[in-house]
Design a protein around this motif. Structure first.
Motif, mmCIF file in Angstrom:
data_model
loop_
_atom_site.group_PDB
_atom_site.id
_atom_site.type_symbol
_atom_site.label_atom_id
_atom_site.label_comp_id
_atom_site.label_asym_id
_atom_site.label_seq_id
_atom_site.Cartn_x
_atom_site.Cartn_y
_atom_site.Cartn_z
ATOM 1 N N ILE A 138 0.848 -1.193 0.000
ATOM 2 C CA ILE A 138 0.000 0.000 0.000
ATOM 3 C C ILE A 138 0.884 1.243 0.000
ATOM 4 C CG2 ILE A 138 -1.768 1.284 1.260
ATOM 5 C CD1 ILE A 138 -2.733 -1.420 2.382
ATOM 6 N N TYR A 139 0.624 2.115 -0.955
ATOM 7 C CA TYR A 139 1.354 3.369 -1.104
ATOM 8 C C TYR A 139 0.374 4.516 -0.904
ATOM 9 C CZ TYR A 139 4.505 0.071 -3.294
ATOM 10 O OH TYR A 139 5.310 -1.006 -3.532
ATOM 11 N N LYS A 140 0.888 5.734 -0.773
ATOM 12 C CA LYS A 140 -0.009 6.883 -0.678
ATOM 13 C C LYS A 140 0.487 7.994 -1.591
ATOM 14 C CE LYS A 140 1.595 9.836 3.056
ATOM 15 N NZ LYS A 140 1.675 11.004 2.223
ATOM 16 N N THR A 141 -0.458 8.814 -2.016
ATOM 17 C CA THR A 141 -0.094 9.975 -2.816
ATOM 18 C C THR A 141 0.606 10.981 -1.905
ATOM 19 O OG1 THR A 141 -2.215 11.043 -2.431
ATOM 20 C CG2 THR A 141 -2.040 9.634 -4.378
ATOM 21 N N PRO A 182 -2.858 13.172 -0.052
ATOM 22 C CA PRO A 182 -4.137 12.471 -0.246
ATOM 23 C C PRO A 182 -5.322 13.433 -0.212
ATOM 24 C CG PRO A 182 -2.777 11.311 1.350
ATOM 25 C CD PRO A 182 -2.113 12.627 1.079
ATOM 26 N N TYR A 238 -8.888 4.283 -2.103
ATOM 27 C CA TYR A 238 -7.718 3.651 -2.713
ATOM 28 C C TYR A 238 -7.955 3.408 -4.198
ATOM 29 C CZ TYR A 238 -6.475 1.990 2.027
ATOM 30 O OH TYR A 238 -6.155 1.881 3.359
ATOM 31 N N LYS A 270 -1.294 -4.064 -5.814
ATOM 32 C CA LYS A 270 -0.856 -2.911 -5.026
ATOM 33 C C LYS A 270 -2.035 -1.953 -4.898
ATOM 34 C CE LYS A 270 3.530 -4.228 -5.486
ATOM 35 N NZ LYS A 270 4.012 -5.214 -4.593
ATOM 36 N N ILE A 294 -2.983 2.339 -3.966
ATOM 37 C CA ILE A 294 -2.511 3.702 -3.734
ATOM 38 C C ILE A 294 -3.598 4.427 -2.957
ATOM 39 C CG2 ILE A 294 -1.731 5.855 -4.759
ATOM 40 C CD1 ILE A 294 -0.924 4.205 -7.235
ATOM 41 N N ASN A 298 -3.607 12.305 -9.861
ATOM 42 C CA ASN A 298 -4.227 12.597 -8.571
ATOM 43 C C ASN A 298 -4.328 14.113 -8.432
ATOM 44 O OD1 ASN A 298 -5.150 11.992 -5.856
ATOM 45 N ND2 ASN A 298 -3.218 12.841 -5.179
ATOM 46 N N ILE A 308 1.593 10.093 -11.461
ATOM 47 C CA ILE A 308 2.363 8.990 -10.871
ATOM 48 C C ILE A 308 2.654 7.987 -11.979
ATOM 49 C CG2 ILE A 308 2.333 7.135 -9.151
ATOM 50 C CD1 ILE A 308 0.059 8.855 -7.750
ATOM 51 N N ALA A 338 3.639 4.340 -12.764
ATOM 52 C CA ALA A 338 3.659 3.054 -12.046
ATOM 53 C C ALA A 338 4.303 1.973 -12.897
ATOM 54 C CB ALA A 338 2.246 2.644 -11.682
#
Length: 189
Positions: A116-119, A122, A127, A145, A147, A165, A187, A189
């Motif tokens: 789990i990643y985050k911006t 947020p 997610y 995965k 985000i 985002n 982002i 990926a």
């Protein structure tokens, strides 16, 4: 390893599903459907990928099934790999649905923390969940995965995936006028 996920369907008063998309590749039909279920106190939704052997149309066989939490956003088939993107929304209610989950067959697990990643900023508590599913012989070698932070727009090409985002906020003025202050984060990926 993530926690076991149990929908506890006997506690739910509605459940429905519908076909979202499909691909045909080398004698296989890869069907993506949307499944939702809920009760007075909580609800959840998952994308379901079913891989069928259709080499003999008189005897179509289900090879395997994969579930990924959230609503289908988009998908792309590159070679034997299906890239499935879902939006996992957090609603009030059952805390079992706060963390995205996925799995093959009946085994559903929440994603591990390292998946789990985050911006960087947020904009919500939702997610974007991205699953890479090898469909060559059913469902194998899945890699999923998530985000955190509500990214939503996705663009694929054969080499990369780009996710946008919105970072910022609306400023409300008298009446219905508002102004957006922020930027768009891209982002790769």
């Amino acid at each position: 390893e993530g926690n076991d996920y149990d929908a506890g369907e006997e506690d739910y008063y509605y459940s429905y599903s519908y076909l979202e998309d499909f691909y045909v590749k080398d004698g296989r039909l890869i069907a993506i459907s949307q499944e939702s279920f809920g009760s007075e106190n909580s609800s959840s939704s998952a994308a379901v990928v079913q891989v069928f052997d259709i080499t003999d149309v008189e005897d179509v066989q289900l090879l395997d099934e994969y579930r990924q939490s959230g609503y289908v956003n988009t998908s792309r088939m590159i070679g034997d790999t299906l890239y499935l993107v879902t939006n996992h929304y957090i609603y009030n209610g059952n805390k079992d649905f706060y963390i995205p989950y996925c799995g093959v067959g009946e085994a559903q697990n929440t994603l591990d923390a390292e998946c789990i990643y985050k911006t960087s900023s947020p904009s919500s508590t939702d997610y974007l969940v991205i699953g890479a599913i090898n469909t060559a012989n059913g469902v194998q070698n899945t890699d999923t995965k998530a985000i955190f932070g509500a990214p939503s727009t996705v663009y694929f090409n054969e080499n990369n995936m780009y996710i946008t985002n919105a970072e910022g906020m609306y400023t409300l003025y008298k009446g219905y006028n508002s102004e957006y202050e922020g930027k768009i984060q891209i982002i790769k990926a």
